[in-house]
Write an enzyme that holds these catalytic residues in place. Sequence first.
Site, PDB file in Angstrom:
ATOM      1  N   GLY A  43      -8.548  76.569  70.229  1.00 33.82           N
ATOM      2  CA  GLY A  43      -7.337  75.932  69.710  1.00 33.82           C
ATOM      3  C   GLY A  43      -6.418  76.800  68.881  1.00 33.82           C
ATOM      4  O   GLY A  43      -5.218  76.564  68.813  1.00 33.82           O
ATOM      5  N   GLU A  98      -8.129  78.954  61.969  1.00 31.58           N
ATOM      6  CA  GLU A  98      -8.461  77.744  62.737  1.00 31.58           C
ATOM      7  C   GLU A  98      -7.189  76.945  63.021  1.00 31.58           C
ATOM      8  O   GLU A  98      -6.196  77.078  62.310  1.00 31.58           O
ATOM      9  CB  GLU A  98      -9.478  76.926  61.918  1.00 31.58           C
ATOM     10  CG  GLU A  98      -9.912  75.597  62.491  1.00 31.58           C
ATOM     11  CD  GLU A  98     -10.650  75.671  63.809  1.00 31.58           C
ATOM     12  OE1 GLU A  98     -10.063  76.166  64.784  1.00 31.58           O
ATOM     13  OE2 GLU A  98     -11.800  75.199  63.876  1.00 31.58           O
ATOM     14  N   ASP A  99      -7.220  76.130  64.082  1.00 35.17           N
ATOM     15  CA  ASP A  99      -6.066  75.281  64.381  1.00 35.17           C
ATOM     16  C   ASP A  99      -5.991  74.099  63.421  1.00 35.17           C
ATOM     17  O   ASP A  99      -4.941  73.798  62.873  1.00 35.17           O
ATOM     18  CB  ASP A  99      -6.097  74.798  65.851  1.00 35.17           C
ATOM     19  CG  ASP A  99      -7.426  74.153  66.261  1.00 35.17           C
ATOM     20  OD1 ASP A  99      -8.381  74.119  65.457  1.00 35.17           O
ATOM     21  OD2 ASP A  99      -7.504  73.684  67.410  1.00 35.17           O
ATOM     22  N   ASP A 102     -10.798  69.094  60.341  1.00 34.14           N
ATOM     23  CA  ASP A 102     -10.910  67.642  60.439  1.00 34.14           C
ATOM     24  C   ASP A 102     -12.068  67.198  59.536  1.00 34.14           C
ATOM     25  O   ASP A 102     -11.886  67.035  58.338  1.00 34.14           O
ATOM     26  CB  ASP A 102     -11.118  67.315  61.930  1.00 34.14           C
ATOM     27  CG  ASP A 102     -11.068  65.839  62.249  1.00 34.14           C
ATOM     28  OD1 ASP A 102     -10.457  65.076  61.496  1.00 34.14           O
ATOM     29  OD2 ASP A 102     -11.647  65.441  63.279  1.00 34.14           O
ATOM     30  N   LYS A 130      -6.542  67.699  58.030  1.00 37.96           N
ATOM     31  CA  LYS A 130      -6.599  66.231  57.925  1.00 37.96           C
ATOM     32  C   LYS A 130      -7.569  65.892  56.809  1.00 37.96           C
ATOM     33  O   LYS A 130      -8.729  65.549  57.069  1.00 37.96           O
ATOM     34  CB  LYS A 130      -7.161  65.631  59.219  1.00 37.96           C
ATOM     35  CG  LYS A 130      -6.247  65.618  60.402  1.00 37.96           C
ATOM     36  CD  LYS A 130      -6.942  64.793  61.505  1.00 37.96           C
ATOM     37  CE  LYS A 130      -6.452  65.170  62.852  1.00 37.96           C
ATOM     38  NZ  LYS A 130      -7.220  64.515  63.928  1.00 37.96           N
ATOM     39  N   ASP A 158      -5.601  70.904  72.237  1.00 40.96           N
ATOM     40  CA  ASP A 158      -5.749  70.221  73.528  1.00 40.96           C
ATOM     41  C   ASP A 158      -6.194  68.774  73.396  1.00 40.96           C
ATOM     42  O   ASP A 158      -6.730  68.357  72.367  1.00 40.96           O
ATOM     43  CB  ASP A 158      -6.801  70.940  74.375  1.00 40.96           C
ATOM     44  CG  ASP A 158      -8.218  70.675  73.874  1.00 40.96           C
ATOM     45  OD1 ASP A 158      -8.472  70.880  72.669  1.00 40.96           O
ATOM     46  OD2 ASP A 158      -9.075  70.254  74.670  1.00 40.96           O
TER      47      ASP A 158
HETATM   48  P1  5GP Z   1     -14.147  69.518  62.489  1.00 41.60           P
HETATM   49  O1  5GP Z   1     -15.408  70.263  62.763  1.00 41.60           O
HETATM   50  O2  5GP Z   1     -13.400  69.979  61.261  1.00 41.60           O
HETATM   51  O3  5GP Z   1     -14.365  68.017  62.497  1.00 41.60           O
HETATM   52  O4  5GP Z   1     -13.245  69.678  63.753  1.00 41.60           O
HETATM   53  C1  5GP Z   1     -12.421  70.673  63.974  1.00 41.60           C
HETATM   54  C2  5GP Z   1     -12.090  70.754  65.444  1.00 41.60           C
HETATM   55  O5  5GP Z   1     -11.877  69.451  66.041  1.00 41.60           O
HETATM   56  C3  5GP Z   1     -10.787  71.465  65.572  1.00 41.60           C
HETATM   57  O6  5GP Z   1     -10.980  72.847  65.648  1.00 41.60           O
HETATM   58  C4  5GP Z   1     -10.246  70.873  66.846  1.00 41.60           C
HETATM   59  O7  5GP Z   1     -10.768  71.596  67.947  1.00 41.60           O
HETATM   60  C5  5GP Z   1     -10.769  69.472  66.893  1.00 41.60           C
HETATM   61  N1  5GP Z   1      -9.736  68.533  66.382  1.00 41.60           N
HETATM   62  C6  5GP Z   1      -9.753  67.835  65.238  1.00 41.60           C
HETATM   63  N2  5GP Z   1      -8.646  67.087  65.100  1.00 41.60           N
HETATM   64  C7  5GP Z   1      -7.888  67.333  66.193  1.00 41.60           C
HETATM   65  C8  5GP Z   1      -6.606  66.863  66.633  1.00 41.60           C
HETATM   66  O8  5GP Z   1      -5.902  66.069  66.005  1.00 41.60           O
HETATM   67  N3  5GP Z   1      -6.156  67.353  67.830  1.00 41.60           N
HETATM   68  C9  5GP Z   1      -6.887  68.239  68.579  1.00 41.60           C
HETATM   69  N4  5GP Z   1      -6.346  68.643  69.716  1.00 41.60           N
HETATM   70  N5  5GP Z   1      -8.092  68.709  68.184  1.00 41.60           N
HETATM   71  C10 5GP Z   1      -8.595  68.257  67.005  1.00 41.60           C
HETATM   72 MG    MG Z   2     -10.781  74.211  67.112  1.00 41.95          MG
END
Ligand code: 5GP
Ligand code: MG
Length: 179
Positions: A43, A98-99, A102, A130, A158
Site C-alpha cells: 500500500g 506505511e500507507d 488502523d 485512523k 486497495d
Molecule cells: P493495522 O495492522 O494497523 O490494523 O492495519 C494496517 C493495514 O490495514 C494497512 O497497511 C492497510 O493495508 C490496511 N488498511 C487499514 N485501513 C485501510 C483503509 O481504509 N483502506 C485500505 N485500502 N487499507 C486499509
Molecule cells: Mg499496508
Amino acid sequence: MEQAIESVLFSEEQLSQITGRLAEAINAAYAGRTVVVVGVLKGSFIFLADLFRRLTMPCELDFMAASSYGNQTTSTGFLNITKDLTADIAGKDVLLVEDIVDTGNTLSYIKEYLLTKGPESVRICTLFDKPSRRKKSITVEYVGAEIEDLFIVGYGLDFAEHYRNLPYVGILKPEIYQS
Ligand code: 5GP
Ligand code: MG
C-alpha cells in the site's frame, strides 16, 4: 471520476501538500544523518515514491511485507513476514513508511521485529492514521492526515487489490463492498 468512487477525500494536490509537509519534518529531524527508509508493501509504494524523492539526507531504500495469519478480517496481531529486509540495519536510523495505521497491529509487529536487528533508531511515518480504531498503542512520529473510521482506496491503497492506481484517495460506493 471512477464509477466505483462515492467521493474524493484527498485530491492529488492535497496529497502532494501532505507529502511535502511530511518531507520537511523528516528532513529537519534527520539532517546530517543517513537513513534506511523501509516501505511496508504494498500500500505504501506510491506515497513512498513521492516522499522519497523529497528527502534531502543520504538515504537507503528497502521494503518489507507482512500479512495476518488466517482470517484477514480478524486482526489477531500475529503476522507472517512475507518479505524481509535485505539491508543490514544494525546501528542505523530506520524510517518505516506505511500507507495507513488502523489497529496498529502491523506496525507494532514490524517495529518489534526491526528492533531485534539492533538499529540505532526506528521511527514511523504514515500517510493516514485512523486513531479511533487503534488496538495496539504505538508511537507514530510522522502522520500525514488523521481520518475517521472509513475505508479508503487509491494512491496505493486497495480494495481486493484494485483501485491502487487512482491518483487521488476516495471512498468506495457501498455496493462495491456488498457485491
Ligand atoms: P493495522 O495492522 O494497523 O490494523 O492495519 C494496517 C493495514 O490495514 C494497512 O497497511 C492497510 O493495508 C490496511 N488498511 C487499514 N485501513 C485501510 C483503509 O481504509 N483502506 C485500505 N485500502 N487499507 C486499509
Ligand atoms: Mg499496508
